[in-house]
Scaffold this motif. Structure first.
Motif, PDB file in Angstrom:
ATOM      1  N   LEU A 101     -71.748 -22.566  -0.683  1.00 39.31           N
ATOM      2  CA  LEU A 101     -70.695 -22.560   0.326  1.00 39.31           C
ATOM      3  C   LEU A 101     -69.435 -23.224  -0.231  1.00 39.31           C
ATOM      4  O   LEU A 101     -69.507 -24.287  -0.853  1.00 39.31           O
ATOM      5  CB  LEU A 101     -71.138 -23.307   1.579  1.00 39.31           C
ATOM      6  N   GLU A 102     -68.303 -22.599  -0.001  1.00 43.39           N
ATOM      7  CA  GLU A 102     -67.027 -23.152  -0.446  1.00 43.39           C
ATOM      8  C   GLU A 102     -66.019 -23.096   0.695  1.00 43.39           C
ATOM      9  O   GLU A 102     -66.113 -22.243   1.587  1.00 43.39           O
ATOM     10  CB  GLU A 102     -66.483 -22.359  -1.642  1.00 43.39           C
ATOM     11  N   ALA A 103     -65.054 -24.002   0.643  1.00 40.18           N
ATOM     12  CA  ALA A 103     -63.985 -24.008   1.644  1.00 40.18           C
ATOM     13  C   ALA A 103     -63.020 -22.870   1.370  1.00 40.18           C
ATOM     14  O   ALA A 103     -62.774 -22.501   0.216  1.00 40.18           O
ATOM     15  CB  ALA A 103     -63.244 -25.340   1.614  1.00 40.18           C
ATOM     16  N   LEU A 104     -62.478 -22.301   2.412  1.00 30.62           N
ATOM     17  CA  LEU A 104     -61.473 -21.258   2.265  1.00 30.62           C
ATOM     18  C   LEU A 104     -60.128 -21.887   1.910  1.00 30.62           C
ATOM     19  O   LEU A 104     -59.765 -22.936   2.456  1.00 30.62           O
ATOM     20  CB  LEU A 104     -61.345 -20.468   3.566  1.00 30.62           C
ATOM     21  N   PRO A 105     -59.380 -21.306   0.984  1.00 29.59           N
ATOM     22  CA  PRO A 105     -58.098 -21.908   0.580  1.00 29.59           C
ATOM     23  C   PRO A 105     -57.050 -21.782   1.675  1.00 29.59           C
ATOM     24  O   PRO A 105     -56.980 -20.767   2.380  1.00 29.59           O
ATOM     25  CB  PRO A 105     -57.702 -21.087  -0.654  1.00 29.59           C
ATOM     26  N   GLY A 106     -56.246 -22.813   1.825  1.00 28.92           N
ATOM     27  CA  GLY A 106     -55.132 -22.763   2.752  1.00 28.92           C
ATOM     28  C   GLY A 106     -53.882 -22.235   2.068  1.00 28.92           C
ATOM     29  O   GLY A 106     -53.938 -21.698   0.952  1.00 28.92           O
ATOM     30  N   ARG A 107     -52.731 -22.396   2.726  1.00 34.22           N
ATOM     31  CA  ARG A 107     -51.477 -21.949   2.139  1.00 34.22           C
ATOM     32  C   ARG A 107     -51.093 -22.873   0.990  1.00 34.22           C
ATOM     33  O   ARG A 107     -50.979 -24.078   1.150  1.00 34.22           O
ATOM     34  CB  ARG A 107     -50.375 -21.927   3.195  1.00 34.22           C
ATOM     35  N   ARG A 108     -50.870 -22.321  -0.181  1.00 34.11           N
ATOM     36  CA  ARG A 108     -50.560 -23.114  -1.372  1.00 34.11           C
ATOM     37  C   ARG A 108     -49.068 -23.192  -1.647  1.00 34.11           C
ATOM     38  O   ARG A 108     -48.606 -24.109  -2.306  1.00 34.11           O
ATOM     39  CB  ARG A 108     -51.282 -22.528  -2.581  1.00 34.11           C
ATOM     40  N   ASN A 109     -48.309 -22.192  -1.180  1.00 36.38           N
ATOM     41  CA  ASN A 109     -46.866 -22.179  -1.377  1.00 36.38           C
ATOM     42  C   ASN A 109     -46.187 -21.869  -0.047  1.00 36.38           C
ATOM     43  O   ASN A 109     -46.764 -21.180   0.806  1.00 36.38           O
ATOM     44  CB  ASN A 109     -46.463 -21.116  -2.416  1.00 36.38           C
ATOM     45  N   PRO A 110     -44.972 -22.358   0.156  1.00 37.66           N
ATOM     46  CA  PRO A 110     -44.240 -22.034   1.395  1.00 37.66           C
ATOM     47  C   PRO A 110     -44.097 -20.527   1.552  1.00 37.66           C
ATOM     48  O   PRO A 110     -43.664 -19.823   0.641  1.00 37.66           O
ATOM     49  CB  PRO A 110     -42.872 -22.705   1.182  1.00 37.66           C
ATOM     50  N   GLY A 111     -44.504 -20.044   2.713  1.00 39.53           N
ATOM     51  CA  GLY A 111     -44.447 -18.613   2.969  1.00 39.53           C
ATOM     52  C   GLY A 111     -45.598 -17.830   2.371  1.00 39.53           C
ATOM     53  O   GLY A 111     -45.662 -16.610   2.517  1.00 39.53           O
ATOM     54  N   GLY A 112     -46.513 -18.504   1.676  1.00 39.95           N
ATOM     55  CA  GLY A 112     -47.642 -17.824   1.054  1.00 39.95           C
ATOM     56  C   GLY A 112     -48.738 -17.494   2.054  1.00 39.95           C
ATOM     57  O   GLY A 112     -48.695 -17.888   3.224  1.00 39.95           O
ATOM     58  N   PHE A 113     -49.733 -16.766   1.569  1.00 40.43           N
ATOM     59  CA  PHE A 113     -50.838 -16.339   2.422  1.00 40.43           C
ATOM     60  C   PHE A 113     -51.769 -17.509   2.696  1.00 40.43           C
ATOM     61  O   PHE A 113     -52.189 -18.213   1.785  1.00 40.43           O
ATOM     62  CB  PHE A 113     -51.606 -15.200   1.746  1.00 40.43           C
ATOM     63  N   ASP A 114     -52.090 -17.706   3.958  1.00 37.45           N
ATOM     64  CA  ASP A 114     -52.996 -18.774   4.381  1.00 37.45           C
ATOM     65  C   ASP A 114     -54.342 -18.148   4.726  1.00 37.45           C
ATOM     66  O   ASP A 114     -54.570 -17.698   5.844  1.00 37.45           O
ATOM     67  CB  ASP A 114     -52.416 -19.514   5.587  1.00 37.45           C
ATOM     68  N   ALA A 115     -55.227 -18.089   3.718  1.00 35.70           N
ATOM     69  CA  ALA A 115     -56.522 -17.444   3.920  1.00 35.70           C
ATOM     70  C   ALA A 115     -57.352 -18.178   4.965  1.00 35.70           C
ATOM     71  O   ALA A 115     -58.077 -17.553   5.747  1.00 35.70           O
ATOM     72  CB  ALA A 115     -57.284 -17.374   2.597  1.00 35.70           C
ATOM     73  N   ARG A 116     -57.264 -19.517   4.984  1.00 34.37           N
ATOM     74  CA  ARG A 116     -58.049 -20.288   5.941  1.00 34.37           C
ATOM     75  C   ARG A 116     -57.674 -19.925   7.379  1.00 34.37           C
ATOM     76  O   ARG A 116     -58.542 -19.674   8.214  1.00 34.37           O
ATOM     77  CB  ARG A 116     -57.834 -21.780   5.701  1.00 34.37           C
ATOM     78  N   ALA A 117     -56.372 -19.873   7.669  1.00 35.47           N
ATOM     79  CA  ALA A 117     -55.930 -19.522   9.025  1.00 35.47           C
ATOM     80  C   ALA A 117     -56.262 -18.073   9.339  1.00 35.47           C
ATOM     81  O   ALA A 117     -56.653 -17.744  10.471  1.00 35.47           O
ATOM     82  CB  ALA A 117     -54.431 -19.771   9.163  1.00 35.47           C
ATOM     83  N   HIS A 118     -56.099 -17.196   8.346  1.00 31.64           N
ATOM     84  CA  HIS A 118     -56.387 -15.776   8.567  1.00 31.64           C
ATOM     85  C   HIS A 118     -57.840 -15.559   8.974  1.00 31.64           C
ATOM     86  O   HIS A 118     -58.136 -14.867   9.951  1.00 31.64           O
ATOM     87  CB  HIS A 118     -56.064 -15.001   7.287  1.00 31.64           C
ATOM     88  N   TYR A 119     -58.755 -16.150   8.222  1.00 27.72           N
ATOM     89  CA  TYR A 119     -60.167 -15.954   8.525  1.00 27.72           C
ATOM     90  C   TYR A 119     -60.595 -16.722   9.768  1.00 27.72           C
ATOM     91  O   TYR A 119     -61.495 -16.289  10.497  1.00 27.72           O
ATOM     92  CB  TYR A 119     -61.019 -16.367   7.321  1.00 27.72           C
ATOM     93  N   ARG A 120     -59.947 -17.862  10.021  1.00 25.78           N
ATOM     94  CA  ARG A 120     -60.317 -18.619  11.215  1.00 25.78           C
ATOM     95  C   ARG A 120     -60.075 -17.817  12.477  1.00 25.78           C
ATOM     96  O   ARG A 120     -60.821 -17.929  13.447  1.00 25.78           O
ATOM     97  CB  ARG A 120     -59.506 -19.929  11.263  1.00 25.78           C
TER      98      ARG A 120
ATOM     99  N   ALA B 275     -65.977 -20.429   6.398  1.00 26.14           N
ATOM    100  CA  ALA B 275     -66.224 -20.802   5.003  1.00 26.14           C
ATOM    101  C   ALA B 275     -66.456 -19.544   4.188  1.00 26.14           C
ATOM    102  O   ALA B 275     -66.521 -18.432   4.728  1.00 26.14           O
ATOM    103  CB  ALA B 275     -67.432 -21.738   4.905  1.00 26.14           C
ATOM    104  N   ALA B 276     -66.575 -19.728   2.862  1.00 22.71           N
ATOM    105  CA  ALA B 276     -66.889 -18.631   1.948  1.00 22.71           C
ATOM    106  C   ALA B 276     -68.226 -18.914   1.277  1.00 22.71           C
ATOM    107  O   ALA B 276     -68.554 -20.066   0.988  1.00 22.71           O
ATOM    108  CB  ALA B 276     -65.795 -18.471   0.898  1.00 22.71           C
ATOM    109  N   LEU B 277     -68.988 -17.867   1.049  1.00 20.92           N
ATOM    110  CA  LEU B 277     -70.268 -17.997   0.359  1.00 20.92           C
ATOM    111  C   LEU B 277     -70.200 -17.201  -0.933  1.00 20.92           C
ATOM    112  O   LEU B 277     -70.014 -15.977  -0.902  1.00 20.92           O
ATOM    113  CB  LEU B 277     -71.408 -17.474   1.234  1.00 20.92           C
ATOM    114  N   VAL B 278     -70.310 -17.909  -2.062  1.00 21.04           N
ATOM    115  CA  VAL B 278     -70.396 -17.240  -3.365  1.00 21.04           C
ATOM    116  C   VAL B 278     -71.852 -16.817  -3.541  1.00 21.04           C
ATOM    117  O   VAL B 278     -72.725 -17.651  -3.798  1.00 21.04           O
ATOM    118  CB  VAL B 278     -69.943 -18.171  -4.496  1.00 21.04           C
ATOM    119  N   VAL B 279     -72.128 -15.546  -3.398  1.00 20.34           N
ATOM    120  CA  VAL B 279     -73.493 -15.041  -3.333  1.00 20.34           C
ATOM    121  C   VAL B 279     -74.116 -15.031  -4.726  1.00 20.34           C
ATOM    122  O   VAL B 279     -73.548 -14.485  -5.677  1.00 20.34           O
ATOM    123  CB  VAL B 279     -73.518 -13.622  -2.732  1.00 20.34           C
ATOM    124  N   ALA B 280     -75.283 -15.660  -4.818  1.00 14.99           N
ATOM    125  CA  ALA B 280     -76.042 -15.655  -6.075  1.00 14.99           C
ATOM    126  C   ALA B 280     -77.200 -14.667  -6.014  1.00 14.99           C
ATOM    127  O   ALA B 280     -77.581 -14.074  -7.026  1.00 14.99           O
ATOM    128  CB  ALA B 280     -76.574 -17.059  -6.371  1.00 14.99           C
TER     129      ALA B 280
END
Length: 416
Positions: free
Chosen positions: A150-169, A175-180
């Motif tokens: 399990l990994e945390a979803l990345p938030g917005r890294r740059n002003p105006g950039g894509f906020d994956a955490r908010a998008h998926y929320r 969260a994200a699961l790196v499938v093994a």
């Protein structure tokens, strides 16, 4: 039988109720974000933020309505509808987001669980309304056993950039699961099988680029577009690749023609097929909006329970969508969809009248009139089409410029 057309009626409660729902959902969305940022602590903190924000928003709105209108009874009714919508949306937002995230204390750990996989997201009974997006390995739809980290979803890294955490929320993903390792436990559901069959049909005999475009146009599957996505965006045609009212409108028109009119049973058949289409392609905001508007229009006209105009249908669609998915109020696709329709409904008609070209029946009576009439008809079509495209772009211009940092100036011409 075909029901006679009725003059569009205005539903005076639809707009204030929808405005209240939007306000309540927006306050709830802001409350959830603030509670998470302040570490307010799960359900109690989020509900507290929502309650405080909703109370202030309702008090301000009711005071404004009371002071604006001279008819106290009418203002009171509008205020009551607004208050009811805002309160209902705030409570709905609290019920969706006030639960603690079951994945939060397991981030960075290896986990294993059985889940229902839908479009790359795993949902478990343990997680409740919270899902995990799958990474690393493509997992087909259906029930599956999953193992991974399990990994945390990345938030917005740059002003105006894509906020994956908010998008998926907004879709309930925490969260994200790196499938093994993965193992199928049950076949995919009927909707997934239907989508796979449609996908095979639309790409049959096409090269890679054409197949990628056709999948996006018909099923909203844009994973294979690659550089084509940027080309469509630069020309102002990115909306064509996102399932929207255009697709629902074409499908509804074909269905109405196929069933032979707008009667009670026929309208119900059209609505059921459209709902089935939404179930297959997925509930994107624009698709839900268009389907709801068509359903309200057809059923209201056929059953005589509200032959309202497009504005009332749009308001009802917004309210219904946000009561089901309150987090959509912060979704860019939701905002662009409704703003563009507002622009086309309010700005396009007067703009088309100002851009209209004279001609038509009178021109046909003059020497060479038929050719002149055809030319005038083409010019009117171009003028009206440009008016619709310009109106949609003007209405969404600030949002597009803010979200993407660019405005495709060729969009009105390209959309012809």
């Amino acid at each position: 039988m075909v029901v006679e057309a009725r003059a569009p009626a205005f539903l005076p409660w639809a707009w204030p109720w929808a405005a209240g729902v939007v306000a309540g959902a927006a306050v709830g969305e802001a409350a959830v974000v603030q509670a998470a940022a302040a570490g307010a602590g799960g359900a109690a903190g989020t509900v507290g933020w929502i309650a405080a924000g909703s109370a202030l928003a309702l008090a301000a709105a009711l005071l404004a309505v009371r002071r604006a209108g001279t008819d106290g009874a009418a203002a009171g009714r509008l205020g009551a509808w607004f208050a009811a919508g805002a309160l209902l949306a705030a409570l709905r937002t609290a019920s969706v987001f006030a639960t603690a995230d079951p994945w939060a204390d397991r981030l960075g750990h290896e986990v294993a669980f059985e889940a229902r996989v839908v479009d790359g997201v795993a949902w478990t009974a343990e997680g409740g309304p919270r899902g995990v997006v799958l990474r690393g390995v493509e997992v087909p739809d259906g029930r599956a056993w999953l193992e991974g980290r399990l990994e945390a979803l990345p938030g917005r890294r740059n002003p105006g950039g894509f906020d994956a955490r908010a998008h998926y929320r907004r879709d309930g993903v925490g969260a994200a699961l790196v499938v093994a390792r993965t193992e199928a436990r049950a076949p995919p559901p009927a909707t997934a099988r239907a989508r796979a069959a449609l996908r095979r049909g639309v790409v049959a005999g096409l090269d890679a680029d054409a197949a990628a475009v056709m999948q996006a146009l018909t099923l909203g599957l844009r994973g294979d577009l690659g550089p084509l996505r940027d080309a469509f965006a630069a020309s102002g045609l990115a909306h064509v690749l996102a399932l929207s009212g255009l697709h629902v409108g074409v499908l509804a028109g074909v269905l109405i023609a196929a069933v032979g009119g707008v009667g009670r049973v026929r309208s119900l058949v059209v609505v059921v097929v459209l709902v089935g289409y939404v179930a297959v392609v997925g509930p994107a905001p624009a698709v839900v909006r268009a389907t709801a508007m068509v359903a309200f229009a057809l059923l209201g006209r056929a059953y005589g329970i509200g032959g309202a105009g497009w504005g009332s249908h749009l308001a009802l669609a917004a309210a219904a969508s946000l009561l089901v998915r309150p987090a959509w109020v912060g979704d860019l696709g939701f905002q662009l969809s409704y703003l563009s329709v507002l622009g086309m409904g309010w700005v396009a008609p007067p703009l088309a009248r100002r851009c209209g070209v004279a001609g038509g029946a009178d021109a046909a009576a003059r020497p060479g009139g038929r050719r002149a009439a055809r030319g005038a008809a083409v010019r009117r079509w171009v003028a009206r089409s440009l008016a619709v495209s310009l109106a949609a772009q003007v209405a969404t211009l600030p949002l597009v410029a803010s979200a993407f940092g660019a405005v495709p100036l060729a969009a009105p011409l390209a959309n012809l």
